[in-house]
Design an enzyme around this catalytic site. Structure first.
Site, PDB file in Angstrom:
ATOM      1  N   THR A 106       0.855  -1.183   0.000  1.00  0.00           N
ATOM      2  CA  THR A 106       0.000   0.000   0.000  1.00  0.00           C
ATOM      3  C   THR A 106       0.892   1.234   0.000  1.00  0.00           C
ATOM      4  O   THR A 106       1.769   1.371   0.850  1.00  0.00           O
ATOM      5  CB  THR A 106      -0.898   0.001   1.244  1.00  0.00           C
ATOM      6  OG1 THR A 106      -1.677  -1.192   1.246  1.00  0.00           O
ATOM      7  CG2 THR A 106      -1.817   1.200   1.256  1.00  0.00           C
ATOM      8  N   LYS A 182      -6.818   1.335  -3.569  1.00  0.00           N
ATOM      9  CA  LYS A 182      -6.518   0.727  -2.270  1.00  0.00           C
ATOM     10  C   LYS A 182      -6.605   1.763  -1.154  1.00  0.00           C
ATOM     11  O   LYS A 182      -7.072   1.469  -0.053  1.00  0.00           O
ATOM     12  CB  LYS A 182      -5.121   0.092  -2.297  1.00  0.00           C
ATOM     13  CG  LYS A 182      -4.687  -0.535  -0.962  1.00  0.00           C
ATOM     14  CD  LYS A 182      -5.582  -1.687  -0.541  1.00  0.00           C
ATOM     15  CE  LYS A 182      -5.233  -2.282   0.824  1.00  0.00           C
ATOM     16  NZ  LYS A 182      -3.974  -3.020   0.838  1.00  0.00           N
ATOM     17  N   LYS A 250       0.207   4.351   9.172  1.00  0.00           N
ATOM     18  CA  LYS A 250       0.790   4.577   7.845  1.00  0.00           C
ATOM     19  C   LYS A 250      -0.279   4.917   6.809  1.00  0.00           C
ATOM     20  O   LYS A 250      -0.185   5.928   6.104  1.00  0.00           O
ATOM     21  CB  LYS A 250       1.561   3.327   7.396  1.00  0.00           C
ATOM     22  CG  LYS A 250       2.020   3.360   5.933  1.00  0.00           C
ATOM     23  CD  LYS A 250       2.779   2.103   5.566  1.00  0.00           C
ATOM     24  CE  LYS A 250       1.926   0.857   5.500  1.00  0.00           C
ATOM     25  NZ  LYS A 250       1.058   0.823   4.271  1.00  0.00           N
TER      26      LYS A 250
END
Length: 312
Positions: A106, A182, A250
């Site tokens: 990702t 995503k 994150k």
């Protein structure tokens, strides 16, 4: 899942870089499909396990990817992906000319585009292919893949995609589109987990039977996939990491960076990010992401179940 005859002359040679909970499952799914797979991980224990499962291992990413037609990278973030490709013992120069690099990390879409441009200058292909589904689906070859790249990248990657995924969304011809999809998923996932933890902690503060709360909500309009999946961790008092707090530190951080670049307000995602940051700051960064409930409990005095309270 497609199966391939055990004929090494016609099979693509595949390397999987990153044999964690997701990468191990993906590598084993490739093996079950009859494909030749060489793995690498920084953990010797992970490589030992893959060897016991009948796979091969290289001592470096480059060694694992030597002559590979397909390299599947299952690392944590953009920085690790760049190191796998272009760092010392990187795979870019080792893999087969004309081969494809499948990037599952990702990351910010802009970084995915930059990595693709660098690799494609060498005559190799880059498939931007983030994944969803968790470790169980990785192990059964039933992941969802949100992919973008050239038609040749998809063609070269097809044997691996068929073995690893039950759904492959072809989202465009340019790297970065898969990454953007995503991040929309991660925005929702992170917010839904935080909301579920807020709700169950408020229920605890109200003195409600939390098992009954779970039963009622999962049968009602307020349910979400994340409530149904994560709240059992709270009910059992078991915060062993299936998906860690730091992942959403994150990922929601990337969402905020993307939103700021577009001058787009994302206040709900920002509020959720603060709760993950609070959990990480309290020493829970490597614990399960349902630990957000523990932060709510600490702030409010709510009493959540302890692990020994788990009903057998």
């Amino acid at each position: 899942m497609a199966a391939y005859a055990n004929n090494t002359d016609s099979q693509p040679k595949i390397a999987v870089i990153g044999l964690g909970s997701m990468g191990m499952g993906m590598a084993l799914s490739l093996r079950r499909a009859g494909l030749e797979v060489t793995g690498f991980d920084v953990s010797a224990a992970s490589m030992d396990r893959f060897l016991r499962e009948g796979g091969r291992c290289g001592s470096t990413p480059a060694e694992a990817a030597e002559g590979a037609d397909i390299v599947v990278s299952v690392v944590v973030n953009a920085a690790q992906t760049e190191a796998v490709l272009f760092g010392e013992d990187g795979v870019a120069a080792a893999m087969s000319p004309g081969g494809v690099f499948i990037s599952s990390a990702t990351m910010d879409p802009a970084i995915a585009r930059t990595l693709a441009e660098r690799l494609e200058k060498s005559g190799r292909h880059y498939l931007d292919a983030p994944i969803s589904g968790g470790a169980a689906r990785a192990g059964s070859g039933e992941l969802t893949v949100m992919a973008s790249g050239s038609s040749m990248a998809f063609e070269k990657a097809r044997p691996a995609l068929d073995a690893m995924a039950s759904k492959v969304y072809e989202l465009g011809s340019a790297a970065g589109t898969g990454a953007a999809f995503k991040m929309i998923n991660q925005l929702l996932a992170g917010v839904h987990i935080a909301a579920a933890c807020e709700a169950i902690s408020l229920a605890a503060k109200q003195g409600l039977d939390l098992n009954m709360v779970y039963e009622v909500i999962t049968a009602s309009a307020g349910n979400s996939w994340m409530f149904e999946n994560r709240i059992p961790h709270v009910l059992s008092g078991d915060y062993s990491p299936l998906s860690a707090i730091e992942i959403f530190v994150k990922d929601l951080g990337i969402v905020q960076d993307m939103a700021r670049a577009e001058r787009y307000p994302a206040p709900i995602a920002a509020a959720a990010l603060q709760m993950y940051l609070a959990a990480a700051g309290a020493g829970m960064g490597r614990d399960d992401d349902a630990s957000v409930a523990r932060i709510y409990a600490q702030l409010s005095g709510a009493i959540l179940p302890a692990k020994q309270d788990r009903k057998l």
